[in-house]
Design a protein around this motif. Sequence first.
Motif, PDB file in Angstrom:
ATOM      1  N   PHE A  75      34.983  43.886  39.562  1.00  0.00           N
ATOM      2  CA  PHE A  75      34.592  42.881  40.545  1.00  0.00           C
ATOM      3  C   PHE A  75      35.233  41.530  40.223  1.00  0.00           C
ATOM      4  CE2 PHE A  75      30.925  43.934  43.477  1.00  0.00           C
ATOM      5  CZ  PHE A  75      31.285  45.277  43.578  1.00  0.00           C
ATOM      6  N   GLU A  76      35.468  41.279  38.939  1.00  0.00           N
ATOM      7  CA  GLU A  76      36.163  40.052  38.548  1.00  0.00           C
ATOM      8  C   GLU A  76      37.600  40.093  39.056  1.00  0.00           C
ATOM      9  OE1 GLU A  76      35.837  36.347  37.163  1.00  0.00           O
ATOM     10  OE2 GLU A  76      34.242  37.785  36.708  1.00  0.00           O
ATOM     11  N   GLN A  77      38.248  41.252  38.936  1.00  0.00           N
ATOM     12  CA  GLN A  77      39.615  41.410  39.400  1.00  0.00           C
ATOM     13  C   GLN A  77      39.706  41.287  40.917  1.00  0.00           C
ATOM     14  OE1 GLN A  77      40.377  45.322  37.843  1.00  0.00           O
ATOM     15  NE2 GLN A  77      40.973  44.568  35.811  1.00  0.00           N
ATOM     16  N   LEU A  78      38.690  41.729  41.620  1.00  0.00           N
ATOM     17  CA  LEU A  78      38.676  41.664  43.080  1.00  0.00           C
ATOM     18  C   LEU A  78      38.336  40.269  43.595  1.00  0.00           C
ATOM     19  CD1 LEU A  78      36.752  45.009  43.776  1.00  0.00           C
ATOM     20  CD2 LEU A  78      39.195  44.589  44.146  1.00  0.00           C
ATOM     21  N   GLY A  79      37.905  39.397  42.689  1.00  0.00           N
ATOM     22  CA  GLY A  79      37.523  38.052  43.090  1.00  0.00           C
ATOM     23  C   GLY A  79      36.097  37.936  43.582  1.00  0.00           C
ATOM     24  N   LEU A  80      35.335  39.010  43.498  1.00  0.00           N
ATOM     25  CA  LEU A  80      33.978  39.021  44.033  1.00  0.00           C
ATOM     26  C   LEU A  80      32.993  38.284  43.133  1.00  0.00           C
ATOM     27  CD1 LEU A  80      33.952  42.701  45.323  1.00  0.00           C
ATOM     28  CD2 LEU A  80      34.124  40.596  46.690  1.00  0.00           C
ATOM     29  N   ASN A  81      33.197  38.373  41.821  1.00  0.00           N
ATOM     30  CA  ASN A  81      32.305  37.635  40.917  1.00  0.00           C
ATOM     31  C   ASN A  81      32.452  36.129  41.116  1.00  0.00           C
ATOM     32  OD1 ASN A  81      31.367  39.994  39.839  1.00  0.00           O
ATOM     33  ND2 ASN A  81      32.413  39.810  37.878  1.00  0.00           N
ATOM     34  N   HIS A 124      40.747  54.041  41.644  1.00  0.00           N
ATOM     35  CA  HIS A 124      40.397  52.653  41.959  1.00  0.00           C
ATOM     36  C   HIS A 124      41.130  52.169  43.201  1.00  0.00           C
ATOM     37  CE1 HIS A 124      37.644  51.399  38.871  1.00  0.00           C
ATOM     38  NE2 HIS A 124      38.414  51.865  37.916  1.00  0.00           N
ATOM     39  N   GLU A 125      42.374  52.615  43.380  1.00  0.00           N
ATOM     40  CA  GLU A 125      43.153  52.190  44.536  1.00  0.00           C
ATOM     41  C   GLU A 125      42.556  52.724  45.831  1.00  0.00           C
ATOM     42  OE1 GLU A 125      47.140  53.445  43.853  1.00  0.00           O
ATOM     43  OE2 GLU A 125      47.363  52.327  41.968  1.00  0.00           O
ATOM     44  N   ARG A 126      41.858  53.836  45.754  1.00  0.00           N
ATOM     45  CA  ARG A 126      41.285  54.440  46.957  1.00  0.00           C
ATOM     46  C   ARG A 126      39.823  54.061  47.186  1.00  0.00           C
ATOM     47  NH1 ARG A 126      43.127  60.719  47.424  1.00  0.00           N
ATOM     48  NH2 ARG A 126      45.255  60.552  46.599  1.00  0.00           N
ATOM     49  N   THR A 127      39.197  53.503  46.176  1.00  0.00           N
ATOM     50  CA  THR A 127      37.767  53.223  46.291  1.00  0.00           C
ATOM     51  C   THR A 127      37.488  52.224  47.409  1.00  0.00           C
ATOM     52  OG1 THR A 127      37.464  53.613  43.922  1.00  0.00           O
ATOM     53  CG2 THR A 127      35.716  52.417  45.070  1.00  0.00           C
ATOM     54  N   ARG A 128      36.580  52.588  48.288  1.00  0.00           N
ATOM     55  CA  ARG A 128      36.199  51.702  49.392  1.00  0.00           C
ATOM     56  C   ARG A 128      35.213  50.646  48.900  1.00  0.00           C
ATOM     57  NH1 ARG A 128      33.838  56.112  53.245  1.00  0.00           N
ATOM     58  NH2 ARG A 128      33.194  56.879  51.205  1.00  0.00           N
ATOM     59  N   LEU A 129      35.330  49.460  49.442  1.00  0.00           N
ATOM     60  CA  LEU A 129      34.406  48.389  49.081  1.00  0.00           C
ATOM     61  C   LEU A 129      33.105  48.560  49.853  1.00  0.00           C
ATOM     62  CD1 LEU A 129      36.780  45.288  48.995  1.00  0.00           C
ATOM     63  CD2 LEU A 129      36.115  46.810  47.128  1.00  0.00           C
ATOM     64  N   GLY A 136      45.839  37.599  49.405  1.00  0.00           N
ATOM     65  CA  GLY A 136      45.777  37.171  48.006  1.00  0.00           C
ATOM     66  C   GLY A 136      44.847  38.073  47.230  1.00  0.00           C
ATOM     67  N   SER A 137      43.571  37.766  47.260  1.00  0.00           N
ATOM     68  CA  SER A 137      42.579  38.619  46.605  1.00  0.00           C
ATOM     69  C   SER A 137      41.717  39.279  47.674  1.00  0.00           C
ATOM     70  CB  SER A 137      41.695  37.801  45.660  1.00  0.00           C
ATOM     71  OG  SER A 137      40.779  37.014  46.405  1.00  0.00           O
ATOM     72  N   PRO A 138      41.154  40.450  47.379  1.00  0.00           N
ATOM     73  CA  PRO A 138      40.254  41.093  48.339  1.00  0.00           C
ATOM     74  C   PRO A 138      39.097  40.189  48.747  1.00  0.00           C
ATOM     75  CG  PRO A 138      40.909  42.658  46.661  1.00  0.00           C
ATOM     76  CD  PRO A 138      41.425  41.318  46.213  1.00  0.00           C
ATOM     77  N   ALA A 139      38.614  39.358  47.824  1.00  0.00           N
ATOM     78  CA  ALA A 139      37.515  38.445  48.160  1.00  0.00           C
ATOM     79  C   ALA A 139      37.943  37.462  49.243  1.00  0.00           C
ATOM     80  CB  ALA A 139      37.054  37.695  46.915  1.00  0.00           C
ATOM     81  N   ASP A 140      39.189  36.986  49.184  1.00  0.00           N
ATOM     82  CA  ASP A 140      39.700  36.073  50.212  1.00  0.00           C
ATOM     83  C   ASP A 140      39.774  36.770  51.563  1.00  0.00           C
ATOM     84  OD1 ASP A 140      39.981  34.030  48.370  1.00  0.00           O
ATOM     85  OD2 ASP A 140      42.052  34.552  47.895  1.00  0.00           O
ATOM     86  N   THR A 141      40.222  38.015  51.563  1.00  0.00           N
ATOM     87  CA  THR A 141      40.305  38.775  52.805  1.00  0.00           C
ATOM     88  C   THR A 141      38.923  38.996  53.393  1.00  0.00           C
ATOM     89  OG1 THR A 141      42.276  39.916  51.964  1.00  0.00           O
ATOM     90  CG2 THR A 141      41.171  40.894  53.862  1.00  0.00           C
ATOM     91  N   LEU A 142      37.966  39.328  52.548  1.00  0.00           N
ATOM     92  CA  LEU A 142      36.599  39.540  53.015  1.00  0.00           C
ATOM     93  C   LEU A 142      36.026  38.260  53.619  1.00  0.00           C
ATOM     94  CD1 LEU A 142      35.215  41.683  50.058  1.00  0.00           C
ATOM     95  CD2 LEU A 142      35.617  42.478  52.398  1.00  0.00           C
ATOM     96  N   ALA A 143      36.355  37.115  53.022  1.00  0.00           N
ATOM     97  CA  ALA A 143      35.850  35.839  53.531  1.00  0.00           C
ATOM     98  C   ALA A 143      36.404  35.554  54.920  1.00  0.00           C
ATOM     99  CB  ALA A 143      36.208  34.711  52.564  1.00  0.00           C
ATOM    100  N   LEU A 144      37.687  35.835  55.119  1.00  0.00           N
ATOM    101  CA  LEU A 144      38.294  35.609  56.432  1.00  0.00           C
ATOM    102  C   LEU A 144      37.675  36.507  57.490  1.00  0.00           C
ATOM    103  CD1 LEU A 144      42.077  35.228  55.509  1.00  0.00           C
ATOM    104  CD2 LEU A 144      40.504  33.438  56.260  1.00  0.00           C
TER     105      LEU A 144
END
Length: 252
Positions: free
Chosen positions: A37-43, A137-142, A154-162
């Motif tokens: 989750f740290e790598q994904l930017g979620l933390n 990990h590459e296939r794991t759904r959020l 950039g990061s998945p967290a940024d995409t989720l925010a948009l």
Amino acid sequence: MTTATPTTTAPIELPELVALRARTEPIVLGVHVDRRFEQLGLNAQARLQRGELRARSYDHELPAAEAQELAWLEAEILRRHVEDQREYLELYRLAAQDVFREHGITASIEALNISGLPGGAWQFENTLIRTLAEQAHERTRLPMTWEPADYSEGSPADTLALDGFDYLSRATRTLATSSGTPPLEAAPAATSATYAFELSEGELMQLAMLLGLVSTRERAIAADGDAIARRIEAAADSVLHAERAAHRFSRH
């Protein structure tokens, strides 16, 4: 004239792959979910948004109703963050199962969250298992979108925010569907008479991570395991809310 008879050579298979295809006992994969989750930017997203809510709640001129909403939103972000990590572990297990099945490996796959273990390292049985586990990990759904991580922004967290799937947006939508009143009844009330302990925010985070180590299967096997875990989670949410309320009223 004679022609050479074509010959075919069977593909060479790794001994580890042959052994895994014949395996019947489960394959256990250790996953450092918190590091993922740290790598994904979620933390960072959860920390930043909770910090912003907490800073706003320190305003002495803030109406009590708005302060209550801010406290609820902060606790809701923490709750969702913990729940997302728990769901990610199961979604990872399913992705890993698909990857292993594609290689003819039919043994059951188990995923263990090692975030709370000292060192946070996992010793895979061999390099093949490690390689397939990393591919999963590459296939794991959020848990937020049920889609694999999107790095286009950039990061998945940024995409989720948009897309409106960041923690604050999700918590705010939940609040809006409750007619603007923090749905405190969503979690069973926990009083000091019921739970004879008080935890700091840091301790609550550690407790949340420990709860993430308990899989759904383990809860079902253990007598009253799921009920006990839910009581602890409810107590954690209640203590967080009580701490915010106590701090707010102590300023008046």
